[in-house]
Design an enzyme around this catalytic site. Structure first.
Site, PDB file in Angstrom:
ATOM      1  CE1 TYR A 129      -4.263  -1.227   0.155  1.00  0.00           C
ATOM      2  CE2 TYR A 129      -3.767  -2.195   2.279  1.00  0.00           C
ATOM      3  CZ  TYR A 129      -4.617  -2.029   1.204  1.00  0.00           C
ATOM      4  OH  TYR A 129      -5.839  -2.660   1.187  1.00  0.00           O
ATOM      5  CB  THR A 155      -3.254  -2.708  -3.247  1.00  0.00           C
ATOM      6  OG1 THR A 155      -2.970  -4.077  -2.949  1.00  0.00           O
ATOM      7  CG2 THR A 155      -4.764  -2.488  -3.184  1.00  0.00           C
ATOM      8  NE  ARG A 164     -14.373  -0.672   3.487  1.00  0.00           N
ATOM      9  CZ  ARG A 164     -13.085  -0.897   3.771  1.00  0.00           C
ATOM     10  NH1 ARG A 164     -12.730  -1.181   5.017  1.00  0.00           N
ATOM     11  NH2 ARG A 164     -12.165  -0.864   2.822  1.00  0.00           N
ATOM     12  CE  LYS A 218      -5.794  -7.814  -3.587  1.00  0.00           C
ATOM     13  NZ  LYS A 218      -6.596  -6.818  -2.882  1.00  0.00           N
ATOM     14  CG  HIS A 242     -10.025  -3.617  -1.812  1.00  0.00           C
ATOM     15  ND1 HIS A 242      -8.719  -3.287  -2.082  1.00  0.00           N
ATOM     16  CD2 HIS A 242     -10.085  -3.765  -0.461  1.00  0.00           C
ATOM     17  CE1 HIS A 242      -8.029  -3.211  -0.955  1.00  0.00           C
ATOM     18  NE2 HIS A 242      -8.831  -3.512   0.054  1.00  0.00           N
ATOM     19  NE  ARG A 245     -12.484  -4.762   3.242  1.00  0.00           N
ATOM     20  CZ  ARG A 245     -13.029  -5.008   4.424  1.00  0.00           C
ATOM     21  NH1 ARG A 245     -14.106  -5.765   4.507  1.00  0.00           N
ATOM     22  NH2 ARG A 245     -12.497  -4.501   5.513  1.00  0.00           N
ATOM     23  CG  ASP A 273      -9.426 -10.523  -5.181  1.00  0.00           C
ATOM     24  OD1 ASP A 273     -10.264  -9.779  -5.727  1.00  0.00           O
ATOM     25  OD2 ASP A 273      -8.511 -10.067  -4.471  1.00  0.00           O
ATOM     26  N   GLY A 275     -15.300 -12.955  -3.898  1.00  0.00           N
ATOM     27  CA  GLY A 275     -16.473 -13.813  -3.724  1.00  0.00           C
ATOM     28  C   GLY A 275     -16.258 -15.292  -3.991  1.00  0.00           C
ATOM     29  NE  ARG A 297     -15.883  -9.608   2.957  1.00  0.00           N
ATOM     30  CZ  ARG A 297     -15.817  -8.867   1.851  1.00  0.00           C
ATOM     31  NH1 ARG A 297     -15.596  -9.449   0.671  1.00  0.00           N
ATOM     32  NH2 ARG A 297     -15.970  -7.553   1.910  1.00  0.00           N
TER      33      ARG A 297
END
Ligand SMILES: Cc1cc2nc3c(=O)[nH]c(=O)nc-3n(C[C@H](O)[C@H](O)[C@H](O)COP(=O)(O)O)c2cc1C
Length: 345
Positions: A129, A155, A164, A218, A242, A245, A273, A275, A297
């Site tokens: 990051y 990223t 959020r 990414k 992401h 998010r 990536d 889900g 996750r």
């Protein structure tokens, strides 16, 4: 408790975590439309199994990752802070990836220092990051190269703080004992998160020139950016939103992958990536041309339940589902996959 699928791990994880930590893990930006779409997109495609040419007994799940043959098309992706979900979570991620024979992508927003994570056994990539201090970025990259990481993952979809709702409602703040080991104090926002320096293609190219290890971007979500990354000499991209998010109402990663077509070539890998909770989900991405899939996750649920062995169980479960789906589809190796085995509903 019997864990038959990822949803069973998810149910247990929800019971174990505090509401604040659970919402931090599960939640996303805005109305969480992207999060929902990341799952429903797998219902938009259907397999069209073929009768195999030859009867087979063994399933070969090998894929090419950065030019090397690897047994698993699954990587253990960057999530931070893992310590929020299980004490020793960062070490557990690396341990489980090693036990499975795959790669851990270590988040740059880790509690452990770059060198400490680098000293843990196993294949690792380092996720960057960008620090507000540009010079500090190069220092981090040099340290990651020296510490033995095999690739740098930059990223690019989280430069701006996301809104959020669940975190706002919970007034979520990271616990004070969970800091970031690699960032100077001036990077900290008042809520404990880190200020990032937005990067454009110029900055990314400078990072590519500077890095002694392959660089993967990414957070790419536009086919034009995939082509640019390939043309500019990056080692690959991770198509990602992401996990819903950052920006809500984005395209899903599977749809972008389907749109890209055949950009992957020698020396340029495509990862994805978002889900992935079933072996068939992984099979779909591989059929559409991905080199491998990163878990987010899904493995954290396992981590919450049982640390490193929980992550290992999640990986084993997904690999069993993947091998079984391959056999049902009539193929014995990933190389036999092609987009023709899938149709869009
Ligand atoms: C709690 C949490 C923390 C995350 N932290 C990072 C991070 O430190 N670096 C990063 O590049 N991505 C991070 N991500 C995004 C993941 O790497 C990945 O893109 C996303 O989780 C994939 O979606 P999935 O969780 O639905 O599989 C994080 C995701 C979650 C859920």
């Amino acid at each position: 408790m019997q864990y038959n699928n990822i949803w069973d791990f998810r149910d247990s994880a929800k019971k174990i975590l505090t509401k604040e930590a659970w919402d931090y893990l599960e939640g996303g930006a805005g109305d969480e439309v992207t999060i929902k779409k990341n799952r429903t997109v797998f219902d938009k495609y259907s397999f069209r199994p073929r009768i195999p040419y030859k009867v087979f007994n063994e399933i070969n799940t090998e894929v090419s990752i950065l030019g090397e043959r690897r047994r698993l098309p699954i990587l253990v992706g960057p999530v931070s802070p893992l310590e929020l979900f299980h004490s020793g979570g960062e070490r557990a991620q690396v341990q489980a990836a090693m036990d499975a024979g795959t790669i851990a992508v270590c988040s740059g927003h880790s509690l452990a220092k770059i060198e400490e994570m680098g000293s843990w056994n196993g294949n690792k990539w380092f996720q960057l990051y960008s620090s507000v201090d540009a010079a500090h970025n190069y220092e981090i990259i040099d340290r990651a190269c020296l510490a033995g990481y095999e690739a740098l993952v930059v990223t690019v979809d989280a430069f701006h703080k996301a809104i959020r709702d669940r975190n706002l409602k919970n007034n979520f703040k990271l616990p004070t004992d969970i800091g970031f080991g690699n960032y100077p104090c001036k990077s900290y926002r008042t809520d404990g998160s880190i200020e990032l320096l937005p990067l454009g293609w110029d900055d990314l190219t400078k990072i590519l020139d500077h890095s002694k290890i392959p660089v993967i971007i990414k957070g790419i979500l536009n086919p034009q950016d995939v082509r640019l990354a390939s043309d500019l000499g990056f080692a690959g991209v991770i198509i990602s939103n992401h996990g819903g998010r950052q920006l809500d109402k984005t395209s899903t990663t599977l749809e972008i992958l389907a749109e890209i077509g055949d950009v992957s070539k020698d020396g340029f890998d495509i990862y994805i990536d978002g889900g992935f909770m079933r072996g068939v989900d992984i099979l779909m991405a591989l059929a559409l041309g991905a080199n491998a899939v990163l878990l987010g996750r899904a493995y954290v649920y396992g981590l919450v339940v049982a640390g490193a062995s929980g992550i290992s169980n999640v990986i084993t479960l997904l690999m069993n589902e993947l091998s079984n789906s391959m056999a049902q589809l009539g193929i014995s190796s990933i190389s036999e996959l092609s987009p023709e085995l899938l149709s869009r509903n």
